[in-house]
Motif scaffolding. Sequence first.
Motif, PDB file in Angstrom:
ATOM      1  N   GLU A  11       0.839  -1.185   0.000  1.00 22.59           N
ATOM      2  CA  GLU A  11       0.000   0.000   0.000  1.00 22.59           C
ATOM      3  C   GLU A  11       0.881   1.243   0.000  1.00 22.59           C
ATOM      4  N   GLY A  12       0.481   2.236  -0.759  1.00 21.05           N
ATOM      5  CA  GLY A  12       1.266   3.454  -0.843  1.00 21.05           C
ATOM      6  C   GLY A  12       2.168   3.480  -2.059  1.00 21.05           C
ATOM      7  N   GLU A  14       3.084   3.216  -6.176  1.00 15.68           N
ATOM      8  CA  GLU A  14       2.425   3.786  -7.345  1.00 15.68           C
ATOM      9  C   GLU A  14       1.336   2.831  -7.837  1.00 15.68           C
ATOM     10  N   PRO A  15       0.134   3.330  -8.143  1.00 12.24           N
ATOM     11  CA  PRO A  15      -0.945   2.454  -8.612  1.00 12.24           C
ATOM     12  C   PRO A  15      -0.555   1.729  -9.900  1.00 12.24           C
ATOM     13  N   GLN A  36      -7.604  -3.590  -5.115  1.00  9.25           N
ATOM     14  CA  GLN A  36      -8.363  -2.356  -5.346  1.00  9.25           C
ATOM     15  C   GLN A  36      -8.309  -1.481  -4.089  1.00  9.25           C
ATOM     16  N   ALA A  37      -8.473  -2.109  -2.915  1.00  3.16           N
ATOM     17  CA  ALA A  37      -8.427  -1.363  -1.660  1.00  3.16           C
ATOM     18  C   ALA A  37      -7.044  -0.772  -1.402  1.00  3.16           C
ATOM     19  N   ALA A  38      -5.999  -1.437  -1.925  1.00  2.20           N
ATOM     20  CA  ALA A  38      -4.631  -0.943  -1.759  1.00  2.20           C
ATOM     21  C   ALA A  38      -4.305   0.187  -2.729  1.00  2.20           C
ATOM     22  N   GLY A  39      -5.257   0.560  -3.582  1.00  5.57           N
ATOM     23  CA  GLY A  39      -5.079   1.722  -4.448  1.00  5.57           C
ATOM     24  C   GLY A  39      -4.761   1.420  -5.891  1.00  5.57           C
ATOM     25  N   HIS A  40      -4.769   0.136  -6.287  1.00  5.70           N
ATOM     26  CA  HIS A  40      -4.498  -0.208  -7.671  1.00  5.70           C
ATOM     27  C   HIS A  40      -5.781  -0.213  -8.490  1.00  5.70           C
ATOM     28  N   GLU A  41      -5.641  -0.109  -9.803  1.00  2.51           N
ATOM     29  CA  GLU A  41      -6.801  -0.159 -10.695  1.00  2.51           C
ATOM     30  C   GLU A  41      -6.994  -1.604 -11.136  1.00  2.51           C
TER      31      GLU A  41
END
Length: 432
Positions: A11-12, A14-15, A36-41
């Motif tokens: 997490e944190g 780059e996506p 997805q919750a970790a910020g990726h698409e």
Amino acid sequence: MVRGAVAVGCEGAEPVKIHFIAIGGTGMGALACLMQAAGHEVRGSDGPIYPPMSSQLERAGIETFEGFAAENLAWGPEVVVVGNVCSKDHVEVLAAREAGLRLESFPSLLEETLLADRTPIVVSGTHGKTTTTSMVAWMLLQGGLAPSWFVGGVPRNLGQASHLGDGEHFVIEGDEYDTAFFDKKSKFLHYRPQIVILTSLEFDHADIFADMEEIRAAFRGLMALVPEDGVVVVNAADEEADALVRDSGRPAYRYQLLDDDQIPGGADLEAKMVPAPGGRSPSIAHFEVYERGVRVETFQTSTLGAYNISNLLASMAVARHVGIPWETVRAAVPRFRGVKRRQELLGIAQGVRVLEDFAHHPTAVSMTVEAIRRRYPDKSLRVAFEPRSATSRRKVLFADFARAFDAASAVYLGPLHAPEKIPESDRLDTGA
């Protein structure tokens, strides 16, 4: 595996754009939600996706493609996650390779990303993994430890199969099945175990393991990954499991459900079934717990079956190991409500209860049928069984299946699922 320059970090980071092939599978869908919750698409493809996974993907805001096609990768993913149901000539695998995209399995992606900075608690064994994983996550959540979890089912208390918490612990169901067409080692060998639960050990997965010795070898590999400051929480009542852990030399914490005539003191944490006090509802099981031979108190649970008391003991052992006090455990146990599709009551029609369960191994089938029979001793118990798993469709455990339904009033056997995938000489004969 295809390796590229793309880094999928914790997490944190780059996506990254990640595409999941066969996203409707329990493990694949759960990891998709985590990433997805970790910020990726995240997007993915599959055949028709049904609840509960379809509902979870929708709530997570993950777009899915129905059916498999090279065009499903046109949105520009950088990583393609391949389920173990996919062959090397799968249309989307071929398209990903043609485009030079990085291929990952879900265990390897999980290993490299979300587990790297946490303390993994890996729940393994032939039986009870999903329920025990759910129980451990529930215990840690009630203990205020804010765990992450990854479960091969939907725990009723937790509401979703996967979750990223703020705490250090990551509770994960560890399957011995292989990983992907490009990685034939067991999934749980990717999970960086610090704490391992071993519930039981029997022959299973007849499509990838030739015999019991190959099963043992896979679990020996898991034991070898446990560090000296880790621990294996093992069911001492299961001779195969206990012997394997003793031979491994790993630090061990033993639990067991005692018979009526056994005296406590043979394991670190033990339980013994006791009658319901004061004529209370027989639908609630009562059991006394002993820690290193000293009685703690009597607990109660609405989960069916002695095997689920054993699963609860495993989760209680982990809770104690990470420092959760008995008063918190005492409050958590009776509030655990089980997992969807594990003895789930679908409804009651004209006084007939309809329950659904996921058991596929003859031992699990037998324990489930016997538990329901004990709950409803005077009722007619009719069991409909569909052989769907790779093991249940094979004749290797025919004699065990023949005895597994002994507690039922009647048994209805469905046809083998996809029989063409099993050599005719190996197929289970259902008499159909």
